[in-house]
Write an enzyme that holds these catalytic residues in place. Structure first.
Site, short mmCIF file in Angstrom:
data_model
loop_
_atom_site.label_atom_id
_atom_site.label_comp_id
_atom_site.label_asym_id
_atom_site.label_seq_id
_atom_site.Cartn_x
_atom_site.Cartn_y
_atom_site.Cartn_z
N CYS A 1 -10.28 -13.32 -12.39
CA CYS A 1 -10.61 -14.41 -13.33
C CYS A 1 -9.41 -14.86 -14.18
O CYS A 1 -9.18 -16.06 -14.36
CB CYS A 1 -11.76 -13.99 -14.24
N HIS B 1 -12.58 -16.43 -21.13
CA HIS B 1 -11.31 -15.74 -21.35
C HIS B 1 -10.30 -16.75 -21.92
O HIS B 1 -10.27 -17.90 -21.49
CB HIS B 1 -10.73 -15.21 -20.02
#
Ligand code: L14
Length: 328
Positions: free
Chosen positions: A127, A240
């Site tokens: 990710c 994130h």
């Protein structure tokens, strides 16, 4: 189109179903697999309830066209080759196959052409790597990038549903003056930050940090590019964030970088403000803000990059790969 989802009951698995539905991915039959303990769970897809089956050696995978995997490296290592042997193309979200030379590692905005070289398995990158390369590839193509220094601020959803619960429970316990329990993360996460994601390797960097180096090199087809990462868990549920500084090969003014990123596929340039995870959760694009001249690297740029780790960082990227597969 016969589609299978392996790890269907997990954070990413459930999001696969949402994204497939939203993007109207053509599915005639959908098979859902998870571990024995989730057997019998029902998940809904396009208004229909589908029963989750346990994945094990007895199951036959014949007839499946595409299988989306997000059930951890062990399951991927064991079952992805079986699905591939039975004729499916596997898009695998674990780290099991990412660095295998026979397995393309693909971000559709960056290296879609690599898909064609698959031999039955295509890997979805980590990710943190995905959002970084989506933001940097247009700049790389314009002027070249020699080195990247990055610090990540990673949400608990990256570590799965259990870690989401852990942050919730610790927060509640703190509010009620009770003792906080640590179960899945290396330290207390409520009202704290933890500079460790995945395990440490011999050089003092964690595996997560080394993934950001090795996967970036593979996706960009540039074995020379340098990446020094510090990956950090923060008490955020979804999304994130990354503080990135790059050393460029040729000069590029912040204004020029902005006009490149304004046109870049999959990127939203945030200009009067900056992106934050709670605004970006649920979105599929990579959000870039705070573009400025770096004060260490000359020529260089610094920026702030935020994306939903479960969507663009995992499920959406995998479904985009599947979309490319059916176009071929
Ligand atoms: O390599 O815990 O796909 O936030 C993705 C989630 C690594 C850990 C991977 C996390 C994992 C990461």
């Amino acid at each position: 189109m016969k589609l299978a989802v392996v790890g269907a009951t997990g954070e990413v698995g459930r999001t696969f179903l949402k994204v497939l539905e939203e993007r109207n991915f053509p599915v005639d039959e959908l098979y859902l697999f998870a571990s024995e303990k989730s057997e019998g769970t029902e998940l809904s897809f396009k208004g229909e309830k589908i029963r989750v089956r346990a994945i094990n050696k007895e199951v036959s995978f014949k007839g499946i066209d595409i299988a989306l995997f997000s059930a951890g490296s062990g399951i991927s290592r064991e079952f992805a080759p079986k699905f591939a042997k039975d004729g499916a193309v596997v898009v695998d979200n674990s780290s099991a196959w990412r660095l295998d030379p026979d397995v393309p590692l693909v971000v559709p905005e960056v290296n879609p052409e690599d898909i064609e070289k698959h031999k039955g398995i295509i890997a979805n990158p980590n990710c943190s790597t995905i959002q970084m390369v989506v933001a940097l590839k247009p700049i790389y193509d314009a002027v070249g990038i020699e080195a990247i220094v990055v610090a990540t601020y990673q949400s608990v959803s990256g570590a799965g549903a259990k870690a989401i619960k852990e942050l919730e429970e610790q927060t509640k316990a703190w509010c009620e003056g009770r003792e906080m329990e640590i179960k899945n993360l290396p330290r207390r996460i409520a009202f704290n930050v933890i500079p460790q994601i995945d395990v440490f390797t011999e050089n003092g960097y964690t595996k997560e940090e080394m993934k950001m180096l090795n996967e970036t090199r593979k996706i960009m087809h540039d074995p020379e590019i340098k990446v020094s990462a510090t990956t950090v868990r923060v008490p955020v549920f979804y999304g994130h964030s990354e503080a990135i500084s790059v050393k460029l090969k040729n000069p590029l003014e912040p204004e020029e970088a902005k006009s490149i990123l304004r046109k870049a596929r999959g990127v939203v340039l945030v200009e009067d403000d900056y992106p934050v995870p709670i605004d970006v959760a649920g979105r599929d694009e990579v959000f870039v803000g705070r573009i400025r001249k770096d004060l260490v690297f000359e020529p260089g740029l610094s920026m702030w990059v935020v994306a939903d780790n479960i969507r663009k960082g995992a499920a959406t990227n995998a479904v985009q790969i599947a979309e490319l597969l059916i176009k071929c």
